[in-house]
Design an enzyme around this catalytic site. Structure first.
Site, PDB file in Angstrom:
ATOM      1  CG  HIS A 132     -22.109  10.804  41.184  1.00 13.94           C
ATOM      2  ND1 HIS A 132     -22.352  12.139  40.927  1.00 13.94           N
ATOM      3  CD2 HIS A 132     -21.041  10.471  40.406  1.00 13.94           C
ATOM      4  CE1 HIS A 132     -21.484  12.575  40.036  1.00 13.94           C
ATOM      5  NE2 HIS A 132     -20.673  11.586  39.712  1.00 13.94           N
ATOM      6  CD  GLU A 133     -19.065   7.327  40.005  1.00 15.38           C
ATOM      7  OE1 GLU A 133     -19.041   7.188  38.757  1.00 15.38           O
ATOM      8  OE2 GLU A 133     -18.573   8.313  40.577  1.00 15.38           O
ATOM      9  CD  GLU A 202     -18.786  14.275  37.218  1.00 21.36           C
ATOM     10  OE1 GLU A 202     -19.253  13.980  38.348  1.00 21.36           O
ATOM     11  OE2 GLU A 202     -18.339  13.428  36.436  1.00 21.36           O
TER      12      GLU A 202
END
Length: 279
Positions: A132-133, A202
């Site tokens: 995700h990062e 996000e």
């Protein structure tokens, strides 16, 4: 990628304009000119150094294949899958499970994970989080998020100056109405900047992270676990610098009240539902 450059340019232009308006309200024409110079200097400084400031703020310690082979090798493998340069890897000594990415470009990126998230998540779940990062890095979200965190803090600081150096009336006394307005509206503007850039990105990073790791269920499981644990474990640095909360994979701030009105993250349940729909 191009859209994020546009957003970053608009944000930087807005910073200069906001500083100018605040300077004019606080000190008239001279205050406006001084604030415009400050806004321009802030943009330059934020572009080159804001990532280092955030990492230092959290006392993040850089690790490598020798000092933390588990995390470093995991990030290295995921970066190769994503077609990204190897970012710097940091560990933050905090019990709360959380993570973030920062930097001005994929070539100058860093990912950071708390010691709490490394302990609490399984290897599969942690891979989902770090993917995700790296999706934030690949989507070039990291520059605008880091700059916004830095600038939101600066806006609040400038508003506090307004309390002491507000417009003066004919008797050279501080104008309390201007001071109070600046104290309220400037931090609000900073929080709105964060809200505007945080929620949709996000979802994009969740999808991108699931694609990088090839395991959307692992990230969904990680988000559920982080959400459950993070609520009861404070992160003191984030509480002291709430403008950095929007950088995290999960909102690190405790409590409700006013802060809940400015939540920078979408509902965890919706994020999990979207990830599970990818299976």
């Amino acid at each position: 990628m191009f859209g994020n450059w546009i957003k970053t340019s608009i944000l930087m232009a807005g910073i200069v304009a906001l500083f100018g308006a605040m300077g004019a309200a606080i000190g008239g024409r001279q205050g406006m000119l001084l604030a415009l110079l400050m806004g321009g200097a802030m943009n330059v400084w934020a572009y080159w150094f804001s990532d280092k400031m955030v990492l230092r703020m959290y006392n993040a310690q850089e690790v490598d294949a020798t000092t933390s082979p588990y995390l470093y090798n995991m990030v290295q493998g995921l970066a190769q899958r994503a077609g990204l340069p190897m970012p710097k890897v940091y560990i933050i000594d905090e019990d709360q499970p959380n993570a973030f990415a920062t930097g001005r470009s994929p070539e100058h990126a860093a990912v950071a994970a708390t010691s709490g998230i490394i302990r609490m998540l399984s290897e599969r779940e942690l891979r989902g989080v770090m993917a995700h990062e790296l999706a934030h890095v690949k989507n070039r979200d990291i520059l605008i998020s880091t700059i916004s965190a830095t600038v939101a803090g600066a806006i609040s600081m400038l508003a506090n100056f307004g309390m002491f150096f507000g417009n003066r009336d004919s008797e050279d006394r501080p104008n309390p109405i201007v001071s109070i307005a600046m104290m309220i509206l400037a931090p609000l503007a900073g929080m709105l900047i964060q809200m505007a850039i945080s929620r949709t990105r996000e979802f994009g990073a969740d999808r991108g992270g699931a694609e990088i790791s090839g395991d959307p269920e692992a990230l969904a499981s990680a988000l559920a676990k982080i959400d459950a644990f993070a609520r009861g474990i404070p992160m003191h640095t984030a509480e002291q610098h709430p403008e950095t909360a929007q950088m995290m994979i999960m909102n690190p701030l405790s409590g409700g009240g006013l802060r809940s009105l400015f939540s920078t993250h979408p509902a965890t349940e919706e994020r999990i539902a979207r990830l599970r729909a990818m299976r």
